[in-house]
Each structure stands twice: as C-alpha cells, then as structure tokens.
Design a protein around this motif. Structure first.
Motif, PDB file in Angstrom:
ATOM      1  N   PRO A   1       0.832  -1.210   0.000  1.00 33.06           N
ATOM      2  CA  PRO A   1       0.000   0.000   0.000  1.00 33.06           C
ATOM      3  C   PRO A   1       0.864   1.257   0.000  1.00 33.06           C
ATOM      4  O   PRO A   1       0.934   1.998   0.991  1.00 33.06           O
ATOM      5  N   LEU A   2       1.526   1.480  -1.096  1.00 33.31           N
ATOM      6  CA  LEU A   2       2.350   2.677  -1.256  1.00 33.31           C
ATOM      7  C   LEU A   2       2.502   2.983  -2.736  1.00 33.31           C
ATOM      8  O   LEU A   2       2.169   2.164  -3.591  1.00 33.31           O
ATOM      9  N   MET A   3       3.031   4.172  -3.028  1.00 31.99           N
ATOM     10  CA  MET A   3       3.264   4.588  -4.405  1.00 31.99           C
ATOM     11  C   MET A   3       4.711   5.038  -4.537  1.00 31.99           C
ATOM     12  O   MET A   3       5.104   6.060  -3.969  1.00 31.99           O
ATOM     13  N   PRO A   4       5.542   4.299  -5.255  1.00 29.87           N
ATOM     14  CA  PRO A   4       6.917   4.735  -5.483  1.00 29.87           C
ATOM     15  C   PRO A   4       6.958   5.937  -6.435  1.00 29.87           C
ATOM     16  O   PRO A   4       6.257   5.965  -7.441  1.00 29.87           O
ATOM     17  N   LEU A   5       7.793   6.904  -6.097  1.00 29.26           N
ATOM     18  CA  LEU A   5       8.047   8.058  -6.951  1.00 29.26           C
ATOM     19  C   LEU A   5       9.527   8.030  -7.328  1.00 29.26           C
ATOM     20  O   LEU A   5      10.391   8.232  -6.474  1.00 29.26           O
ATOM     21  N   ASN A   6       9.811   7.759  -8.580  1.00 27.32           N
ATOM     22  CA  ASN A   6      11.184   7.761  -9.071  1.00 27.32           C
ATOM     23  C   ASN A   6      11.469   9.080  -9.772  1.00 27.32           C
ATOM     24  O   ASN A   6      10.644   9.561 -10.558  1.00 27.32           O
ATOM     25  N   ILE A   7      12.637   9.631  -9.490  1.00 20.51           N
ATOM     26  CA  ILE A   7      13.034  10.915 -10.072  1.00 20.51           C
ATOM     27  C   ILE A   7      14.474  10.806 -10.563  1.00 20.51           C
ATOM     28  O   ILE A   7      15.336  10.248  -9.868  1.00 20.51           O
ATOM     29  N   GLU A   8      14.744  11.315 -11.760  1.00 16.26           N
ATOM     30  CA  GLU A   8      16.106  11.445 -12.252  1.00 16.26           C
ATOM     31  C   GLU A   8      16.273  12.820 -12.878  1.00 16.26           C
ATOM     32  O   GLU A   8      15.337  13.369 -13.469  1.00 16.26           O
ATOM     33  N   SER A   9      17.488  13.357 -12.722  1.00 12.99           N
ATOM     34  CA  SER A   9      17.791  14.659 -13.315  1.00 12.99           C
ATOM     35  C   SER A   9      19.177  14.628 -13.936  1.00 12.99           C
ATOM     36  O   SER A   9      20.071  13.925 -13.452  1.00 12.99           O
ATOM     37  N   ASN A  10      19.358  15.406 -14.975  1.00 19.69           N
ATOM     38  CA  ASN A  10      20.641  15.531 -15.646  1.00 19.69           C
ATOM     39  C   ASN A  10      21.497  16.639 -15.047  1.00 19.69           C
ATOM     40  O   ASN A  10      22.609  16.877 -15.521  1.00 19.69           O
ATOM     41  N   SER A  11      20.967  17.311 -14.023  1.00 21.40           N
ATOM     42  CA  SER A  11      21.679  18.437 -13.420  1.00 21.40           C
ATOM     43  C   SER A  11      21.749  18.260 -11.907  1.00 21.40           C
ATOM     44  O   SER A  11      20.809  17.738 -11.288  1.00 21.40           O
TER      45      SER A  11
END
Length: 500
Positions: free
Chosen positions: A467-477
């Motif tokens: 019962p959760l929602m993964p939030l994946n984030i990637e940035s080039n900076s």
C-alpha cells in the motif's frame, strides 16, 4: 483467506521463521504441504498427466528454513505417487532447466526461495515446461490450497536425490568453451582472466567453484561463496547499492578483471568492471542488450518502467535497437516480450533494472548465471583483443542524480486512492509550464521536465504489492531532483501530506 496474504505477484512469499518486531511465521511445513498439493492439482489439470505419472523436481536456496519447507513439499508429492527429484541446494533457473534437460524430463519444478528478502522470509516459485507460472496461476493454486483441493493419495514413492546442479554447470561450461573457442586451450578458455564472484551467501557459489575455476579463471578475489542463510556480509541483492559497492571494492582490492554478483537464488545478477565501475540497474540493462546487438540488429528490448532516458538513448542511438519501456515486475516484462514476438516483433531480450534478464535464446528464463555467462564469454573474447568488458557500454551516460521516494497510502481502498492520485498528477502536469506527460507510457504517470524546471523526469506508480506509491526521479543536473520535487509540491502535499 490467510493463504492469500502469501501471494507476491507470481511468487509465494511469507514469514518462515520468527523475526524482528514480533513477526510470527505464516509459512510453515503445513502451508508448504497444502500449496504443494494444490500445485500438483493445477499441473495435472494443465498437462492432463495424473500425479502418479509425473516427475517433479524441488530445490532450495541457503535460507535456514529452506530444508524443512522443501522436505514437507517433497513428502507431500511422494505420498501422492509423484516421482520426486530432490535437488538440494539449487538455483531457481536450474530448477526450470530440469524440465528441459532430457536426463531429468520433469513435468514441473518447485524452488524454495524468497529471493533477496530478509533471512526469516521464504517462499516458492513454480514452473511447468513453459516456464514460470503467472500471477493468475498462483492465485488459482492458493484458492485450491485454501479450500482443500488435493490429489488422490496413492502408494508413496521414494524421494530421489538429484545431481541437477552438476548438469546445469556442465551446460554453462560447454557454452563458454564453445563460444570462446580458445585456440590456445579449448578446455581452459578463461585462463588469464581473474574474476571475482559474490554469491551473497546464497546458492550461487557454484558459479565460481564449478564453472569459472575449472575453465581456468582465477577466482581468488571472490567473496561470500559459502551458503549461509543468515547472510552475514550484505543483503543478497545485486540491486542493493551497498552490495554492489562491496563486490566493487573486492574487485579493486584483488586486481580482478571482472566482478559478478548474484541474488540468493541466482535468477538475478549484476557486474563490475576491473576498474570498479558498477554495471547494475541501467548499466546491466545496457550490458545485456550490448551482448546481443551484433547478432540481432534492430531487435526490441523490453524493460521495466523506471529505466533512464540515457539508457533509452544508448539502446536506440548507440546500439541501434528498439526500446519498449513497459512495467515493473519481471513476469510483466517477460510476458510482454513474448507477446510482442507473437505479434511478429523481433524481441530477443526482456530485462528489469533489478537484474532479472531473460533472453529468447534461453527460453525467456530470467537467469542470472546465464547473463553472467554471456558477460564472461564476451570478456574472454575482448581480452584476446586487448579490450575490457566495460568497452561495450563506455558510451552509456548516467543521470547526474537519481532518487526514489516511497509514498505510503493509508486509505482503506488503496487502489482507488492511487488511481485518484495519478489522475490528479496528470491534470496538474498538463497545466504546468515545463512539464510534459510522456506517452506512450504503460505504468503510472511519467513526466518530463525541461531544463528550467528540473532537467529530467519523474514516474509515480502503484506498488506491485504494497500500500504505497513509489516516486522515481532522475535529473541531468545537480540539484535537479530537488527542483522536480518542488515542482510537484502541490500534488504531493495535497495527496500525501508530504512537505517539500
């Protein structure tokens, strides 16, 4: 139905031993027997073979609870007249191969494992001759087990000890010898290579001792080869950053040319170059694809949903392959590759960033040792040219930053809440400058951010099991992930009470 809690996608996983915080077992010999008998019913219905005419293999990894659960399952099958092959300590891919190798000719196979989960957990993976079972198959097995559907009991047969792992090792050794085809020494094609193996104290120690060393490799830099269900070194997980750092350090300290790391049941792997570069997550996807790019130009590679933009560019622009970014879950990725093939799309590889790699040439079986074998073969071939395995992915770029945040869902109806959160995010992103909702997209909401607003992407999705929602984030900076989080602040604060 308590047994339903044991389903984890296409696997069974539960608490087999008392654990921290008062965890009590819910997967004991009783559940092992009930689930095994239900698997026999399922297998009999699918194949049309009566249990007393079946041959089924069973093995386990190094977990402390494995032997007891394996014995309970084997006894239940033997009591129903099944010819049972006890394979002892084994890998998950080897168990499937017992349905392929003619000397075993099994109708089905059972592996007792919980992959990388904590030491007090365990579970089951089931196979028939077509491969691993799907989520729907496991649901039917659980239903049958819960309501007492069992085969008719027959006169019990003896349980036979099996040398399956020996046959599996021979299979991989022959592949290495034939494909390296060393002119200097056909029988020792890995002579001159130093390869460090990290088995994570799971079942994979055989890869160093029974495959690499007999073929001439120096494996003296290896670590955690002995089975130990307490996992004293590190988590048995090639996706775990500390585990990969550990094998990377071992490679550099021993002066090895290559490092390989497996999970507990050896269906996943990652690698390390001789100078310590980690080949995991996006890197292992790139490596697995590079190994087939020459023989299968333009083939489609199916991956899970959290692969980076840089990886996609590497696959399409450098390797000239097609990239189909799909969903999390190794069975989802494999099944999509198979379905694309049925539609006439050449698809030779299905792989998750977790290290589950399944090649069409190998029955679309996610097999960490098979991937390692392909890496070793290429490393030996490149060494003869004065090159290293890292040269295959030298042009793969990595994002400057990457982060995963697991957002808890406390609503009673977690699925409806997640759907609502995803729709809220979609509408918000479509109205904001600098954000673009990515399409096509097959899981959750993926958003691209321009340079001013974060220079990267995010993916919010439902968890496969929790019962959760993964939030994946990637940035080039540098600092881009924080900038993306601030851009998402209105939605994260409203739906998840997350302060940024």
């Amino acid at each position: 139905m308590e047994l339903k809690k044991l389903q984890n996608g296409s696997d069974i996983r539960g608490i087999a031993l008392p654990g921290p915080n008062g965890e009590l077992p819910n997967l004991t010999e009783t559940e092992s027997e009930a689930l095994t008998l239900a698997f026999l019913c399922w297998l009999s219905k699918k194949t049309g073979i009566a249990p007393e005419d079946m041959t089924v293999s069973i093995g386990c990894d190094s977990r402390l609870s494995g032997e007891a659960l394996k014995q309970a399952a084997a006894d239940a099958m033997a009591y129903c007249g099944v010819k049972v092959l006890d394979c002892g300590l084994a890998s998950t891919p080897a168990m499937f191969m017992s349905t392929v190798f003619p000397e075993f000719d099994c109708d089905g196979a059972i592996m007792v494992t919980a992959s990388h989960l904590p030491a007090n957990r365990n579970g089951f993976k089931y196979f028939d001759r077509e491969g691993g079972l799907n989520k729907e198959d496991v649901s039917r097995i659980i239903f049958s087990a819960a309501y007492g559907e069992t085969p008719r009991q027959k006169s019990a047969k003896d349980i036979e000890k099996s040398n399956l792992l020996d046959a599996y090792c021979s299979f991989l050794k022959e592949k290495i010898k034939n494909e390296v085809n060393s002119k200097a020494d056909f029988e020792k094609p890995l002579a001159g290579l130093k390869i460090a193996v990290d088995a994570g104290s799971g079942a994979g120690g055989f890869y160093a001792a029974d495959i690499l060393a007999p073929l001439g490799a120096d494996v003296s830099g290896s670590q955690y080869l002995s089975p130990d269900g307490t996992f004293p070194g590190h988590a048995p997980n090639p996706e775990d950053r500390e585990a990969v750092k550990s094998i990377s350090a071992a490679v550099q300290a021993s002066g090895s040319d290559l490092g390989l790391i497996f999970d507990t049941d050896v269906d996943r792997s990652a690698a390390v170059c001789g100078h310590g570069r980690e080949i995991s997550r996006n890197g292992i996807v790139a490596m697995a694809a590079a190994l087939i790019a020459e023989d299968h130009p333009g083939t489609t590679v199916v991956t899970d949903s959290i692969t980076s933009d840089q990886l996609s560019s590497f696959l399409t622009e450098k390797l000239r392959l097609e990239h189909f970014r799909y969903k999390r879950g190794y069975k989802n990725v494999i099944n999509k590759a198979i379905s694309l093939g049925a539609e006439g799309v050449d698809c030779q590889l299905a792989i998750e960033t977790s290290g589950h790699a399944a090649y069409k040439e190998n029955y679309f079986l996610d097999d960490g040792a098979y991937l390692a074998t392909k890496i070793v073969i290429k490393a030996a071939q490149l060494a003869s040219e004065g090159k290293t395995i890292g040269s295959l992915i030298a042009e793969l770029e990595e994002p400057a930053e990457a982060r995963e945040i697991r957002l808890p869902v406390e609503a009673a109806d977690s699925s409806s809440f997640a759907d609502e959160a995803l729709e809220t995010l979609r509408q918000y992103a479509e109205a904001q400058p600098g954000m673009t909702v990515v399409a096509p997209n097959y899981e959750g909401i993926r958003i691209s951010f321009d340079k001013e607003h974060g220079d990267g992407w995010c993916l919010l999705r439902k968890s496969l099991h929790d019962p959760l929602m993964p939030l994946n984030i990637e940035s080039n900076s540098e600092g881009g992930c924080d900038k993306i989080l601030r851009e998402l602040k209105p939605v994260l604060k409203d739906k998840f009470c997350l302060e940024i």
